[in-house]
Design a protein around this motif. Structure first.
Motif, short mmCIF file in Angstrom:
data_model
loop_
_atom_site.label_atom_id
_atom_site.label_comp_id
_atom_site.label_asym_id
_atom_site.label_seq_id
_atom_site.Cartn_x
_atom_site.Cartn_y
_atom_site.Cartn_z
N ALA A 254 39.67 34.19 45.25
CA ALA A 254 40.26 35.21 46.12
C ALA A 254 39.18 35.70 47.07
O ALA A 254 38.01 35.82 46.68
CB ALA A 254 40.82 36.36 45.30
N VAL A 255 39.56 36.00 48.31
CA VAL A 255 38.59 36.47 49.30
C VAL A 255 39.12 37.73 49.96
O VAL A 255 40.31 38.01 49.95
CB VAL A 255 38.28 35.39 50.35
N GLY A 256 38.20 38.47 50.55
CA GLY A 256 38.58 39.71 51.24
C GLY A 256 37.36 40.34 51.86
O GLY A 256 36.57 39.68 52.54
N LEU A 257 37.18 41.62 51.62
CA LEU A 257 36.06 42.35 52.21
C LEU A 257 35.56 43.41 51.25
O LEU A 257 36.31 43.93 50.42
CB LEU A 257 36.46 42.97 53.54
N ILE A 258 34.28 43.73 51.37
CA ILE A 258 33.67 44.81 50.61
C ILE A 258 32.63 45.46 51.51
O ILE A 258 31.67 44.82 51.93
CB ILE A 258 33.05 44.32 49.29
N GLY A 259 32.85 46.73 51.83
CA GLY A 259 31.98 47.38 52.79
C GLY A 259 32.06 46.65 54.12
O GLY A 259 33.12 46.40 54.66
N GLY A 260 30.93 46.22 54.65
CA GLY A 260 30.91 45.46 55.89
C GLY A 260 30.70 43.99 55.68
O GLY A 260 30.27 43.29 56.60
N GLN A 261 30.97 43.49 54.47
CA GLN A 261 30.72 42.08 54.16
C GLN A 261 31.99 41.39 53.65
O GLN A 261 32.98 42.04 53.32
CB GLN A 261 29.62 41.96 53.08
N GLY A 262 31.93 40.07 53.60
CA GLY A 262 33.00 39.34 52.98
C GLY A 262 32.92 39.47 51.46
O GLY A 262 31.87 39.77 50.89
N LEU A 263 34.04 39.25 50.81
CA LEU A 263 34.12 39.35 49.36
C LEU A 263 34.75 38.08 48.81
O LEU A 263 35.77 37.61 49.32
CB LEU A 263 34.96 40.57 48.95
N ALA A 264 34.13 37.51 47.77
CA ALA A 264 34.70 36.34 47.09
C ALA A 264 34.75 36.65 45.60
O ALA A 264 33.77 37.13 45.02
CB ALA A 264 33.85 35.10 47.35
N LYS A 265 35.90 36.37 44.99
CA LYS A 265 36.05 36.59 43.56
C LYS A 265 36.73 35.37 42.96
O LYS A 265 37.81 34.96 43.40
CB LYS A 265 36.85 37.84 43.24
N ARG A 266 36.12 34.82 41.92
CA ARG A 266 36.65 33.63 41.27
C ARG A 266 37.42 34.02 40.02
O ARG A 266 37.06 34.98 39.32
CB ARG A 266 35.52 32.66 40.92
N PHE A 267 38.47 33.25 39.71
CA PHE A 267 39.27 33.45 38.50
C PHE A 267 39.38 32.12 37.76
O PHE A 267 39.45 31.05 38.37
CB PHE A 267 40.68 33.94 38.86
N PHE A 268 39.41 32.20 36.44
CA PHE A 268 39.64 31.02 35.63
C PHE A 268 41.09 30.57 35.77
O PHE A 268 41.93 31.26 36.36
CB PHE A 268 39.30 31.30 34.17
N ALA A 269 41.40 29.41 35.18
CA ALA A 269 42.74 28.83 35.32
C ALA A 269 43.82 29.71 34.71
O ALA A 269 44.99 29.61 35.08
CB ALA A 269 42.78 27.44 34.70
N ASP A 270 43.45 30.58 33.76
CA ASP A 270 44.43 31.47 33.12
C ASP A 270 44.45 32.86 33.76
O ASP A 270 44.98 33.80 33.18
CB ASP A 270 44.15 31.59 31.63
N ALA A 271 43.89 32.98 34.95
CA ALA A 271 43.86 34.22 35.73
C ALA A 271 42.84 35.23 35.23
O ALA A 271 42.77 36.34 35.77
CB ALA A 271 45.23 34.88 35.82
#
Length: 373
Positions: A254-271
């Motif tokens: 999943a991607v988005g933003l945090i403060g003034g930067q980009g944000l990336a968050k990974r999830f396992f296959a079971d969420a």
């Protein structure tokens, strides 16, 4: 020996040594009209006894756009019909009717499902689950005193058995809380038939004069649209998740933003959540990632796009992420033609050669209506 006269009795003919008389064919003994189809009769010679079809009912071909009939001598007929309801045009046609023997209707551009009292419900994402059902998520505005209008998440399942076959009268709200605005922005189907939705939770009122806080939020939904698990990031600073995609190994990013930067968050296959990282923009002091696509292949890899730059000079931004950890293959600014402000906005699709196609817009100035694709 001369042939005997046919009028001679058979016994006399035998005594005279004549040949036996000719035997008349069976048709000579058939009686057309006795309702018995006898040897020698056919639909062509006696339709009353040997019809090619029995009745129009027996000729029903099941097509509402034909007029069925029976001509006993030749068989069933199916003429083109006009008017009348039909269903052969499929779920994407609006009120189909028979036109010259074919089920036709104007394209169904949209279908209204429900309307809340304030009339501001909207869906933001949809995926097809295992078995064919469609799961959609979105947001609805409700009136919750004393703070006034509030946004809450909802989910909606359209079963595979038919369009709008079993829709709930109202959407399923997901953990409604009057203290927060909750928004879902994107959705990805999981291999087990469930789905992961991402978005953000926002304070409706800041504490002690502080600006409202926002948190990146994710919700694990089952095949019925019910919440299995809901969680969010708790770090300081406004942040949100805007897109999510599933890779070849069934893990998600999943991607988005945090403060003034980009944000990336990974999830396992079971969420279940894995690592989280901030991604500095490649140009300027601000960046956000708005869309992501998984690349082909069994190894997890994604391309995410968005925008970066300063307040007065926005550029597109593309970043490639790969591996089970936090590997960034590359991160580049994508300037628009003529150095106009621009952004890669909301859609990115992987291509077979390992790259991706992203779309967005460019404008003659940062704040203007003069924008192009």
């Amino acid at each position: 020996m001369a042939r005997c006269l046919a009028t001679l009795p058979l016994a006399l003919a035998a005594l005279l040594g004549c040949e036996p008389p000719l035997v008349a064919p069976a048709a000579a003994f058939a009686h057309c009209g006795n309702l018995v189809c006898e040897p020698g009769e056919s639909a062509a010679t006696c339709a009353a006894d040997c019809p090619a079809c029995q009745s129009a009912t027996a000729c029903d071909d099941g097509d509402p756009c034909t007029t069925d009939g029976c001509v006993p001598a030749s068989g069933c007929i199916h003429g083109a019909a006009n008017g009348g309801n039909c269903s052969g045009a499929g779920p994407c046609a609006e009120a189909p009717t028979c036109v010259q023997g074919k089920c036709q209707g104007p394209a169904k551009l949209w279908s209204h499902v429900w309307a809340a009292s304030l009339g501001q419900d909207y869906a933001t994402a949809a995926v097809q689950l295992t078995g064919g059902a469609i799961l959609a998520v979105g947001n609805q505005r409700v009136d919750t005193p004393p703070f006034g209008n509030q946004r809450d998440n909802f989910s909606l399942v359209v079963p595979a058995t038919g369009p709008l076959a079993a829709l709930p009268v109202f959407p399923l709200s997901i953990q409604a809380d009057p203290q927060y605005h909750d928004d879902l922005a994107a959705l990805a189907a999981l291999a087990d038939g469930t789905a992961l939705a991402v978005g953000q939770r926002n304070e409706r009122n800041g504490n002690a004069g502080a600006p409202p806080q926002s948190w990146a939020r994710w919700i694990h939904l089952d095949a019925n649209g019910q919440s299995k698990h809901t969680d969010h990031l708790t770090v300081d600073g406004g942040h949100s998740l805007l897109a999510v995609a599933r890779a070849g190994d069934n893990t998600l990013l999943a991607v988005g933003l945090i403060g003034g930067q980009g944000l990336a968050k990974r999830f396992f296959a079971d969420a279940e959540p894995s690592w989280t990282r901030a991604l500095p923009p490649p140009a300027g002091d601000y960046g956000q990632l708005r869309a992501v696509a998984a690349l082909p292949g069994a190894a997890p890899a994604w391309i995410a796009v968005g925008r970066c730059g300063s307040a007065n000079q926005q550029q597109g931004w593309a970043v490639r992420l790969a591996g089970l950890g936090t590997e960034t293959t590359w991160s580049v600014a994508v300037p628009a033609p003529d150095n106009w402000p621009g952004a890669l906005w909301s859609t990115v699709a992987a291509s077979p050669d390992g790259g991706a196609l992203a779309v967005g817009m460019t404008c003659t100035a940062t704040f203007t209506d003069d924008c192009q694709l």
